[in-house]
Scaffold this motif. Sequence first.
Motif, PDB file in Angstrom:
ATOM      1  N   GLY A 137       0.200  -5.977  15.566  1.00 49.75           N
ATOM      2  CA  GLY A 137      -0.831  -5.629  14.608  1.00 49.75           C
ATOM      3  C   GLY A 137      -1.724  -6.811  14.294  1.00 49.75           C
ATOM      4  O   GLY A 137      -1.757  -7.798  15.034  1.00 49.75           O
ATOM      5  N   CYS A 138      -2.431  -6.725  13.183  1.00 50.29           N
ATOM      6  CA  CYS A 138      -3.370  -7.786  12.803  1.00 50.29           C
ATOM      7  C   CYS A 138      -2.661  -9.023  12.260  1.00 50.29           C
ATOM      8  O   CYS A 138      -3.231 -10.114  12.289  1.00 50.29           O
ATOM      9  CB  CYS A 138      -4.351  -7.264  11.743  1.00 50.29           C
ATOM     10  N   GLY A 139      -1.457  -8.854  11.730  1.00 44.88           N
ATOM     11  CA  GLY A 139      -0.685  -9.999  11.280  1.00 44.88           C
ATOM     12  C   GLY A 139      -1.140 -10.616   9.970  1.00 44.88           C
ATOM     13  O   GLY A 139      -0.841 -11.782   9.708  1.00 44.88           O
ATOM     14  N   GLU A 140      -1.838  -9.851   9.142  1.00 40.88           N
ATOM     15  CA  GLU A 140      -2.219 -10.392   7.839  1.00 40.88           C
ATOM     16  C   GLU A 140      -1.006 -10.536   6.929  1.00 40.88           C
ATOM     17  O   GLU A 140      -0.988 -11.391   6.045  1.00 40.88           O
ATOM     18  CB  GLU A 140      -3.280  -9.511   7.182  1.00 40.88           C
ATOM     19  N   TRP A 141      -0.001  -9.686   7.123  1.00 36.99           N
ATOM     20  CA  TRP A 141       1.274  -9.786   6.406  1.00 36.99           C
ATOM     21  C   TRP A 141       2.402  -9.694   7.414  1.00 36.99           C
ATOM     22  O   TRP A 141       2.292  -8.967   8.407  1.00 36.99           O
ATOM     23  CB  TRP A 141       1.428  -8.640   5.399  1.00 36.99           C
ATOM     24  N   PRO A 142       3.498 -10.408   7.195  1.00 39.40           N
ATOM     25  CA  PRO A 142       4.667 -10.197   8.054  1.00 39.40           C
ATOM     26  C   PRO A 142       5.274  -8.830   7.758  1.00 39.40           C
ATOM     27  O   PRO A 142       5.107  -8.283   6.664  1.00 39.40           O
ATOM     28  CB  PRO A 142       5.616 -11.332   7.625  1.00 39.40           C
ATOM     29  N   GLY A 143       5.960  -8.297   8.727  1.00 40.99           N
ATOM     30  CA  GLY A 143       6.621  -7.022   8.490  1.00 40.99           C
ATOM     31  C   GLY A 143       6.421  -6.045   9.626  1.00 40.99           C
ATOM     32  O   GLY A 143       5.544  -6.223  10.484  1.00 40.99           O
ATOM     33  N   THR A 144       7.247  -5.006   9.614  1.00 37.49           N
ATOM     34  CA  THR A 144       7.282  -4.031  10.686  1.00 37.49           C
ATOM     35  C   THR A 144       7.041  -2.628  10.151  1.00 37.49           C
ATOM     36  O   THR A 144       7.666  -2.216   9.167  1.00 37.49           O
ATOM     37  CB  THR A 144       8.649  -4.060  11.398  1.00 37.49           C
ATOM     38  N   VAL A 145       6.156  -1.902  10.801  1.00 35.30           N
ATOM     39  CA  VAL A 145       5.952  -0.483  10.531  1.00 35.30           C
ATOM     40  C   VAL A 145       6.927   0.292  11.407  1.00 35.30           C
ATOM     41  O   VAL A 145       6.924   0.133  12.631  1.00 35.30           O
ATOM     42  CB  VAL A 145       4.499  -0.069  10.821  1.00 35.30           C
ATOM     43  N   GLU A 146       7.778   1.101  10.798  1.00 33.69           N
ATOM     44  CA  GLU A 146       8.812   1.816  11.539  1.00 33.69           C
ATOM     45  C   GLU A 146       8.961   3.222  10.984  1.00 33.69           C
ATOM     46  O   GLU A 146       8.431   3.548   9.919  1.00 33.69           O
ATOM     47  CB  GLU A 146      10.136   1.061  11.438  1.00 33.69           C
ATOM     48  N   ARG A 147       9.691   4.047  11.707  1.00 34.47           N
ATOM     49  CA  ARG A 147       9.883   5.432  11.286  1.00 34.47           C
ATOM     50  C   ARG A 147      10.674   5.492   9.976  1.00 34.47           C
ATOM     51  O   ARG A 147      11.637   4.751   9.783  1.00 34.47           O
ATOM     52  CB  ARG A 147      10.604   6.227  12.371  1.00 34.47           C
ATOM     53  N   LEU A 148      10.232   6.360   9.078  1.00 36.42           N
ATOM     54  CA  LEU A 148      10.963   6.556   7.832  1.00 36.42           C
ATOM     55  C   LEU A 148      12.353   7.110   8.119  1.00 36.42           C
ATOM     56  O   LEU A 148      12.541   7.912   9.041  1.00 36.42           O
ATOM     57  CB  LEU A 148      10.212   7.531   6.926  1.00 36.42           C
ATOM     58  N   GLU A 149      13.326   6.677   7.332  1.00 39.48           N
ATOM     59  CA  GLU A 149      14.687   7.183   7.462  1.00 39.48           C
ATOM     60  C   GLU A 149      14.937   8.177   6.337  1.00 39.48           C
ATOM     61  O   GLU A 149      15.506   7.846   5.296  1.00 39.48           O
ATOM     62  CB  GLU A 149      15.688   6.028   7.434  1.00 39.48           C
ATOM     63  N   ALA A 150      14.470   9.384   6.537  1.00 42.97           N
ATOM     64  CA  ALA A 150      14.581  10.445   5.539  1.00 42.97           C
ATOM     65  C   ALA A 150      14.926  11.743   6.253  1.00 42.97           C
ATOM     66  O   ALA A 150      14.598  11.926   7.434  1.00 42.97           O
ATOM     67  CB  ALA A 150      13.268  10.589   4.776  1.00 42.97           C
ATOM     68  N   PRO A 151      15.587  12.670   5.564  1.00 44.92           N
ATOM     69  CA  PRO A 151      15.970  13.925   6.220  1.00 44.92           C
ATOM     70  C   PRO A 151      14.791  14.790   6.609  1.00 44.92           C
ATOM     71  O   PRO A 151      14.912  15.617   7.519  1.00 44.92           O
ATOM     72  CB  PRO A 151      16.854  14.620   5.173  1.00 44.92           C
ATOM     73  N   ILE A 152      13.659  14.613   5.928  1.00 43.46           N
ATOM     74  CA  ILE A 152      12.458  15.379   6.259  1.00 43.46           C
ATOM     75  C   ILE A 152      11.323  14.418   6.564  1.00 43.46           C
ATOM     76  O   ILE A 152      10.918  13.613   5.711  1.00 43.46           O
ATOM     77  CB  ILE A 152      12.045  16.309   5.101  1.00 43.46           C
ATOM     78  N   VAL A 153      10.836  14.449   7.773  1.00 45.76           N
ATOM     79  CA  VAL A 153       9.716  13.620   8.225  1.00 45.76           C
ATOM     80  C   VAL A 153       8.787  14.524   9.025  1.00 45.76           C
ATOM     81  O   VAL A 153       9.274  15.297   9.867  1.00 45.76           O
ATOM     82  CB  VAL A 153      10.200  12.426   9.081  1.00 45.76           C
ATOM     83  N   PRO A 154       7.475  14.481   8.791  1.00 38.69           N
ATOM     84  CA  PRO A 154       6.748  13.491   8.006  1.00 38.69           C
ATOM     85  C   PRO A 154       6.857  13.683   6.501  1.00 38.69           C
ATOM     86  O   PRO A 154       7.259  14.742   6.017  1.00 38.69           O
ATOM     87  CB  PRO A 154       5.296  13.706   8.462  1.00 38.69           C
TER      88      PRO A 154
END
Length: 211
Positions: free
Chosen positions: A100-117
């Motif tokens: 990504g752009c790297g303005e903030w550290p961190g990872t976008v990942e799939r939500l861990e929830a029983p209902i997605v989206p």
Amino acid sequence: MARVVVLDYGSGNLRSAERALQRVGAHVEVTADAKAAREADGLVVPGVGAYAACMEGLNSVRGARIIGERLAGGRPVLGICVGMQILFERGIEHGVLTEGCGEWPGTVERLEAPIVPHMGWNTVRAPEGSQLFAGLDKDTRFYFVHSYGVRRWELEPAEHIRPPLVTWADHAGDEFVAAVENGPLWATQFHPEKSGDAGAQLLRNWLTTLS
């Protein structure tokens, strides 16, 4: 009247964002023109769909560089939905890692929830002192549509530097970052342009930072 550019890089609810900003008093241009994006009072980076596709589109208009140049000069940027996600270091979708752009550290990942989206109206937990949520109470709901998010805030506090204000939300027991206020860089996982009066108030709050 504040001059706002909605960055057109082939992804996002461009016209919805344009209309919402116009309704709260901004002069809005939807364009991929780098000069206009750099010189506007405010830049909105929308985004819908896959992280990798959004980054490909953003790179095609040199969007990461435009964002970086604006922030280096203290000029406001607002990311919305995947337009927030691409501000982080990386996204992982279906086992594929995209930088990504790297303005903030961190990872976008799939939500861990029983209902997605996660789709529909939800409350958020804004920190004390938030300008973004000024005038809105804790029961205010915003409209979300996403399957991925930032589930861990990884930016370590630094001495003598004011830390970003991070707003959280919960979907079926899974917490994720709902918004960030970090100097001239603000972002929301939800869609203010689809959030009725609450979203309009939030956009007005952002416009006050453009003068």
